[in-house]
Motif scaffolding. Structure first.
Motif, PDB file in Angstrom:
ATOM      1  N   LEU A   4       0.842  -1.181   0.000  1.00  0.00           N
ATOM      2  CA  LEU A   4       0.000   0.000   0.000  1.00  0.00           C
ATOM      3  C   LEU A   4       0.882   1.236   0.000  1.00  0.00           C
ATOM      4  O   LEU A   4       2.026   1.197   0.451  1.00  0.00           O
ATOM      5  CB  LEU A   4      -0.902   0.020   1.229  1.00  0.00           C
ATOM      6  N   GLU A   6       0.634   5.435   0.928  1.00  0.00           N
ATOM      7  CA  GLU A   6      -0.089   6.592   1.429  1.00  0.00           C
ATOM      8  C   GLU A   6       0.494   7.869   0.818  1.00  0.00           C
ATOM      9  O   GLU A   6       1.688   7.940   0.524  1.00  0.00           O
ATOM     10  CB  GLU A   6       0.006   6.700   2.952  1.00  0.00           C
ATOM     11  N   SER A  21      -4.549   9.801   1.067  1.00  0.00           N
ATOM     12  CA  SER A  21      -4.977   8.797   0.104  1.00  0.00           C
ATOM     13  C   SER A  21      -4.179   7.527   0.317  1.00  0.00           C
ATOM     14  O   SER A  21      -3.001   7.572   0.704  1.00  0.00           O
ATOM     15  CB  SER A  21      -4.764   9.286  -1.327  1.00  0.00           C
ATOM     16  N   CYS A  22      -4.812   6.407   0.056  1.00  0.00           N
ATOM     17  CA  CYS A  22      -4.180   5.094   0.191  1.00  0.00           C
ATOM     18  C   CYS A  22      -4.502   4.297  -1.066  1.00  0.00           C
ATOM     19  O   CYS A  22      -5.674   4.067  -1.365  1.00  0.00           O
ATOM     20  CB  CYS A  22      -4.727   4.389   1.429  1.00  0.00           C
ATOM     21  N   THR A  24      -2.705   1.108  -3.940  1.00  0.00           N
ATOM     22  CA  THR A  24      -1.927  -0.122  -3.877  1.00  0.00           C
ATOM     23  C   THR A  24      -1.135  -0.376  -5.148  1.00  0.00           C
ATOM     24  O   THR A  24      -1.398   0.195  -6.199  1.00  0.00           O
ATOM     25  CB  THR A  24      -2.837  -1.335  -3.677  1.00  0.00           C
ATOM     26  N   TRP A  36      -7.173   2.992   8.734  1.00  0.00           N
ATOM     27  CA  TRP A  36      -6.161   4.031   8.899  1.00  0.00           C
ATOM     28  C   TRP A  36      -5.682   4.004  10.345  1.00  0.00           C
ATOM     29  O   TRP A  36      -6.490   3.921  11.276  1.00  0.00           O
ATOM     30  CB  TRP A  36      -6.728   5.408   8.575  1.00  0.00           C
ATOM     31  N   THR A  78      -8.667   3.431  -4.399  1.00  0.00           N
ATOM     32  CA  THR A  78      -8.152   4.374  -3.406  1.00  0.00           C
ATOM     33  C   THR A  78      -9.109   4.483  -2.229  1.00  0.00           C
ATOM     34  O   THR A  78     -10.334   4.486  -2.397  1.00  0.00           O
ATOM     35  CB  THR A  78      -7.952   5.768  -4.036  1.00  0.00           C
ATOM     36  N   TYR A  95      -0.730   5.668   8.654  1.00  0.00           N
ATOM     37  CA  TYR A  95      -0.584   4.468   7.851  1.00  0.00           C
ATOM     38  C   TYR A  95      -1.950   3.947   7.427  1.00  0.00           C
ATOM     39  O   TYR A  95      -2.917   4.057   8.179  1.00  0.00           O
ATOM     40  CB  TYR A  95       0.096   3.354   8.646  1.00  0.00           C
ATOM     41  N   CYS A  96      -2.007   3.331   6.269  1.00  0.00           N
ATOM     42  CA  CYS A  96      -3.186   2.551   5.911  1.00  0.00           C
ATOM     43  C   CYS A  96      -2.769   1.079   5.855  1.00  0.00           C
ATOM     44  O   CYS A  96      -1.594   0.750   5.651  1.00  0.00           O
ATOM     45  CB  CYS A  96      -3.799   3.001   4.592  1.00  0.00           C
ATOM     46  N   TRP A 113       0.565  -3.359   4.750  1.00  0.00           N
ATOM     47  CA  TRP A 113       0.769  -2.017   5.292  1.00  0.00           C
ATOM     48  C   TRP A 113       1.457  -1.124   4.275  1.00  0.00           C
ATOM     49  O   TRP A 113       2.213  -1.586   3.425  1.00  0.00           O
ATOM     50  CB  TRP A 113       1.671  -2.076   6.523  1.00  0.00           C
ATOM     51  N   GLY A 114       1.210   0.175   4.423  1.00  0.00           N
ATOM     52  CA  GLY A 114       1.971   1.152   3.676  1.00  0.00           C
ATOM     53  C   GLY A 114       3.171   1.624   4.483  1.00  0.00           C
ATOM     54  O   GLY A 114       3.374   1.199   5.622  1.00  0.00           O
TER      55      GLY A 114
END
Length: 123
Positions: A4, A6, A21-22, A24, A36, A78, A95-96, A113-114
């Motif tokens: 991911l 962010e 924004s998140c 992938t 989040w 998103t 984090y997302c 995870w991002g």
């Protein structure tokens, strides 16, 4: 590799707004609930919000309820976190993550995870 990403963090004055924004790479979000989270050095990670796959259920922690809004656009792959009326205590890395569910007690177990995006609220 599935991950991911962010974006949207930055420096904002108290009372200001940001939208995170998140998105992938390696997979699509339309089969996942997404949460989040944030973490400030020296503090525990906090689950802020989550959204179910088809936007039918959302959760907000008390610390952000009424100020933050989570949404998703599966066509754009998103998930967003609109943050209004930001306070200094909102300063953290955000984090997302994909989660296995989103319910009344918040996000479930995390999977992908991002890398996080820094949000700093300061005058």
């Amino acid at each position: 590799q599935a991950q991911l990403m962010e974006s949207g963090g930055g420096l904002v004055q108290p009372g200001g707004s940001l939208t995170l924004s998140c998105t992938t790479s390696g997979f699509t979000l339309d089969h996942y609930a997404v949460g989040w989270f944030r973490q400030d050095p020296g503090k525990e990670r906090e689950g802020l919000s989550c959204i179910w796959i088809h936007d039918s259920d959302t959760f907000y922690a008390e610390s952000v309820k009424g100020r933050f809004t989570i949404s998703r656009d599966n066509a754009k792959n998103t998930v967003y976190l609109q943050m209004n009326n930001l306070k200094s205590e909102d300063t953290a890395v955000y984090y997302c993550a994909t989660v296995d569910y989103c319910g009344g007690n918040g996000p479930g177990s995390t999977h992908y995870w991002g890398q996080g995006t820094q949000v700093t609220v300061s005058s």
